[in-house]
Each structure stands twice: as structure tokens, then as C-alpha cells.
Design a protein around this motif. Structure first.
Motif, PDB file in Angstrom:
ATOM      1  N   ALA A 118     -11.290  14.684  -5.652  1.00 31.80           N
ATOM      2  CA  ALA A 118     -10.710  14.954  -6.964  1.00 31.80           C
ATOM      3  C   ALA A 118     -10.435  13.661  -7.730  1.00 31.80           C
ATOM      4  N   LEU A 119      -9.924  12.639  -7.035  1.00 29.05           N
ATOM      5  CA  LEU A 119      -9.629  11.364  -7.692  1.00 29.05           C
ATOM      6  C   LEU A 119     -10.907  10.648  -8.118  1.00 29.05           C
ATOM      7  N   ASP A 120     -11.951  10.770  -7.314  1.00 30.46           N
ATOM      8  CA  ASP A 120     -13.240  10.165  -7.692  1.00 30.46           C
ATOM      9  C   ASP A 120     -13.788  10.812  -8.959  1.00 30.46           C
ATOM     10  N   ILE A 121     -13.728  12.127  -9.022  1.00 29.57           N
ATOM     11  CA  ILE A 121     -14.204  12.839 -10.215  1.00 29.57           C
ATOM     12  C   ILE A 121     -13.352  12.480 -11.425  1.00 29.57           C
ATOM     13  N   TYR A 122     -12.037  12.397 -11.215  1.00 28.61           N
ATOM     14  CA  TYR A 122     -11.131  12.028 -12.297  1.00 28.61           C
ATOM     15  C   TYR A 122     -11.487  10.639 -12.829  1.00 28.61           C
ATOM     16  N   ALA A 123     -11.696   9.685 -11.922  1.00 28.94           N
ATOM     17  CA  ALA A 123     -12.012   8.314 -12.332  1.00 28.94           C
ATOM     18  C   ALA A 123     -13.331   8.251 -13.106  1.00 28.94           C
ATOM     19  N   GLU A 124     -14.310   9.040 -12.673  1.00 26.57           N
ATOM     20  CA  GLU A 124     -15.594   9.059 -13.379  1.00 26.57           C
ATOM     21  C   GLU A 124     -15.433   9.570 -14.800  1.00 26.57           C
ATOM     22  N   GLU A 125     -14.662  10.629 -14.972  1.00 26.77           N
ATOM     23  CA  GLU A 125     -14.471  11.205 -16.304  1.00 26.77           C
ATOM     24  C   GLU A 125     -13.597  10.321 -17.192  1.00 26.77           C
ATOM     25  N   MET A 126     -12.599   9.665 -16.599  1.00 29.22           N
ATOM     26  CA  MET A 126     -11.664   8.870 -17.381  1.00 29.22           C
ATOM     27  C   MET A 126     -12.244   7.520 -17.780  1.00 29.22           C
ATOM     28  N   GLY A 127     -13.092   6.961 -16.911  1.00 26.93           N
ATOM     29  CA  GLY A 127     -13.665   5.655 -17.218  1.00 26.93           C
ATOM     30  C   GLY A 127     -12.755   4.529 -16.754  1.00 26.93           C
ATOM     31  N   PRO A 128     -13.292   3.313 -16.679  1.00 28.12           N
ATOM     32  CA  PRO A 128     -12.524   2.178 -16.144  1.00 28.12           C
ATOM     33  C   PRO A 128     -11.321   1.792 -16.987  1.00 28.12           C
ATOM     34  N   SER A 129     -11.340   2.075 -18.284  1.00 24.46           N
ATOM     35  CA  SER A 129     -10.225   1.681 -19.156  1.00 24.46           C
ATOM     36  C   SER A 129      -9.242   2.820 -19.425  1.00 24.46           C
ATOM     37  N   GLY A 130      -9.460   3.959 -18.774  1.00 21.78           N
ATOM     38  CA  GLY A 130      -8.599   5.115 -19.037  1.00 21.78           C
ATOM     39  C   GLY A 130      -7.337   5.101 -18.196  1.00 21.78           C
ATOM     40  N   LEU A 131      -6.516   6.118 -18.417  1.00 25.28           N
ATOM     41  CA  LEU A 131      -5.269   6.246 -17.661  1.00 25.28           C
ATOM     42  C   LEU A 131      -5.560   6.611 -16.211  1.00 25.28           C
ATOM     43  N   THR A 132      -4.718   6.124 -15.310  1.00 22.54           N
ATOM     44  CA  THR A 132      -4.791   6.598 -13.932  1.00 22.54           C
ATOM     45  C   THR A 132      -4.207   8.007 -13.873  1.00 22.54           C
TER      46      THR A 132
ATOM     47  N   VAL B  20      -9.461  17.644 -18.592  1.00 23.52           N
ATOM     48  CA  VAL B  20      -9.991  19.006 -18.577  1.00 23.52           C
ATOM     49  C   VAL B  20     -11.402  19.023 -18.009  1.00 23.52           C
ATOM     50  N   ALA B  21     -12.216  18.040 -18.408  1.00 22.84           N
ATOM     51  CA  ALA B  21     -13.590  17.963 -17.899  1.00 22.84           C
ATOM     52  C   ALA B  21     -13.586  17.716 -16.387  1.00 22.84           C
ATOM     53  N   ALA B  22     -12.673  16.852 -15.920  1.00 19.15           N
ATOM     54  CA  ALA B  22     -12.590  16.586 -14.482  1.00 19.15           C
ATOM     55  C   ALA B  22     -12.169  17.843 -13.724  1.00 19.15           C
ATOM     56  N   ASP B  23     -11.192  18.568 -14.259  1.00 16.45           N
ATOM     57  CA  ASP B  23     -10.735  19.789 -13.604  1.00 16.45           C
ATOM     58  C   ASP B  23     -11.854  20.829 -13.527  1.00 16.45           C
ATOM     59  N   LYS B  24     -12.652  20.925 -14.581  1.00 16.16           N
ATOM     60  CA  LYS B  24     -13.768  21.882 -14.580  1.00 16.16           C
ATOM     61  C   LYS B  24     -14.789  21.519 -13.517  1.00 16.16           C
ATOM     62  N   ARG B  25     -15.065  20.247 -13.359  1.00 19.99           N
ATOM     63  CA  ARG B  25     -16.025  19.819 -12.333  1.00 19.99           C
ATOM     64  C   ARG B  25     -15.507  20.142 -10.933  1.00 19.99           C
ATOM     65  N   ILE B  26     -14.208  19.947 -10.727  1.00 21.69           N
ATOM     66  CA  ILE B  26     -13.627  20.236  -9.407  1.00 21.69           C
ATOM     67  C   ILE B  26     -13.697  21.731  -9.109  1.00 21.69           C
ATOM     68  N   MET B  27     -13.298  22.536 -10.062  1.00 21.07           N
ATOM     69  CA  MET B  27     -13.300  23.982  -9.837  1.00 21.07           C
ATOM     70  C   MET B  27     -14.713  24.533  -9.689  1.00 21.07           C
ATOM     71  N   ALA B  28     -15.694  23.876 -10.304  1.00 22.06           N
ATOM     72  CA  ALA B  28     -17.080  24.338 -10.206  1.00 22.06           C
ATOM     73  C   ALA B  28     -17.633  24.187  -8.795  1.00 22.06           C
ATOM     74  N   LEU B  29     -16.969  23.408  -7.966  1.00 22.47           N
ATOM     75  CA  LEU B  29     -17.410  23.247  -6.582  1.00 22.47           C
ATOM     76  C   LEU B  29     -17.089  24.476  -5.730  1.00 22.47           C
ATOM     77  N   LEU B  30     -16.234  25.349  -6.246  1.00 20.98           N
ATOM     78  CA  LEU B  30     -15.827  26.551  -5.500  1.00 20.98           C
ATOM     79  C   LEU B  30     -16.491  27.788  -6.089  1.00 20.98           C
ATOM     80  N   PRO B  31     -16.715  28.805  -5.262  1.00 19.63           N
ATOM     81  CA  PRO B  31     -17.216  30.079  -5.799  1.00 19.63           C
ATOM     82  C   PRO B  31     -16.212  30.648  -6.805  1.00 19.63           C
ATOM     83  N   LYS B  32     -16.694  31.327  -7.816  1.00 13.54           N
ATOM     84  CA  LYS B  32     -15.828  31.841  -8.881  1.00 13.54           C
ATOM     85  C   LYS B  32     -14.732  32.764  -8.341  1.00 13.54           C
TER      86      LYS B  32
END
Length: 214
Positions: A29-43, A120-132
Motif C-alpha cells: 500500500a505504501l509503495d502504491i501511495y508513493a508512486e501516485e504521490m510522487g517524490p515531492s508529495g506528502l508522505t 484516491v487514485a492510490a486507494d483505487k489501485r489497492i482495492m482493484a487488487l481484490l475481487p469486487k
């Protein structure tokens, strides 16, 4: 591809360890968050603090600990650094003169607005890993774990008080039991042995005086 339960169990004992599996899920989850936020974004923690302050301005550090789940020492350092960066502003609390309240600065508000769609984009990517059909249940379970984490400090205090009270009652009961025990009767002292009379010292016989020679 997410492994099924049977496939996961083949990996060994770690596949049945909740702590290990949660750690792996958190790292993902943190890896996906970091990818979506970018290096200059909030932790993730910075975002959590800004979102909590945005929901209710004037929170104290204690309030933020409850709202974010971040431990007190980490949060104190985090708020200090975010204040230095200009994301937060601190002021005297109106409810407790000894505490400092925090509120969003204009820069903090701007950073939060920029971060929200990325989260929101990071959360969607995480939830997409699970069956609906498992996503709602997954969120419910996470909510229950979060609630348990929130209740843990208070529960620990309650248990500590109960243990202290039980120990006190046990000591009182033990003391009462000792008082109720009949005291053993003292054995009579043996009679003193009569002292044998000391033998009288024999007086030496008088030595006869020698007669003078005539």
C-alpha cells in the motif's frame, strides 16, 4: 495476481502469520501511495495529519494522536517539522492553556488539496487488487482492526487497574486469613534443674608446733 488461500499456504509458516501478511500488505500500500504521490508529495503520515486538522481545526497533539493513530513521540516530531515547512500553524489552545493547537496554513491547505486526488487514485489501485465481492468486507475488517487499535490504550489502563485491585484484594485476604488462624499454644517451660550443693572445702589440719630442745 493475488494467490488463493491454498496457494498461499504452500509458502510455509509465514503464509499463516497475520502480522507478516499485514506487514506485506502495508508495504504494498505504501509503495502504491508513493508512486501516485510522487517524490515531492506528502508522505502518508503528513497527509493523515493534514486531513485530520482539516476535519477539525484547533486539535491538540493528544487529539491528533487519537485521530491519526500515530504514536505521541512520532507525532510531536512530525508536527514540528510540518510547522517548520509551513504546512501547519500552532497557537495556544482555547480549551487548555497548557496545550498548543494546530491549524492548516494556506500552504498546508494547498498541499492537501493537491494530495487528495492522488490518494484516491492510490486507494483505487489497492482495492482493484481484490475481487469486487470482497472489497467491502476487507474495509470492514480494516475498520475493526483500527477500532481495536484505538481502544487498546484505554483497555490496557483498565486491565492494569483491575490487576492492581485484584492484587490488593488478595493481599487483604491473605492478611485476614493469617489473623484468623489460631495462635499455637506456647509449650510450658521445663522446670529448672536444682543446682547441686557446692562441696565444702576441707580445712587443712593444724600443724603441731615442734617442742624446743632442752
Amino acid at each position: 495476481m493475488v494467490k488463493s488461500g491454498k496457494q498461499a499456504r504452500r509458502a510455509g509458516a509465514l503464509a499463516d502469520s497475520p502480522s507478516h501478511l499485514m506487514h506485506r500488505a502495508l508495504q504494498l500500500a505504501l509503495d502504491i501511495y508513493a508512486e501516485e504521490m510522487g517524490p515531492s508529495g506528502l508522505t502518508q503520515r503528513q497527509f493523515a495529519v493534514l486531513e485530520a486538522v482539516s476535519a477539525k481545526s484547533g486539535l491538540t497533539q493528544t487529539d491528533l494522536v487519537r485521530a491519526t493513530g500515530i504514536d505521541r513521540s512520532t507525532l510531536a516530531d512530525l508536527v514540528s517539522r510540518m510547522t517548520t515547512k509551513g504546512l501547519l500553524e500552532r497557537e495556544r489552545s482555547t480549551l487548555d492553556a497548557r496545550a498548543k493547537a494546530v491549524r492548516l496554513s494556506p500552504s498546508g491547505t494547498e498541499a492537501l488539496e493537491t494530495a487528495r486526488p492522488r490518494v484516491v487514485a492510490a486507494d483505487k489501485r489497492i482495492m482493484a487488487l481484490l475481487p469486487k465481492n470482497k472489497r467491502d468486507g476487507f474495509l470492514e475488517l480494516l475498520g475493526e482492526l483500527g477500532a481495536a487499535a484505538d481502544a487498546a490504550p484505554e483497555q490496557a489502563k483498565t486491565e492494569a487497574k483491575a490487576l492492581k485491585k485484584a492484587q490488593k484484594e488478595a493481599r487483604k485476604a491473605e492478611k485476614a486469613a493469617r489473623k484468623a488462624e489460631p495462635k499455637p499454644e506456647k509449650a510450658p517451660k521445663p522446670p529448672k534443674a536444682e543446682k547441686a550443693p557446692k562441696p565444702k572445702k576441707a580445712k587443712p589440719a593444724p600443724v603441731p608446733e615442734a617442742e624446743p630442745v632442752g
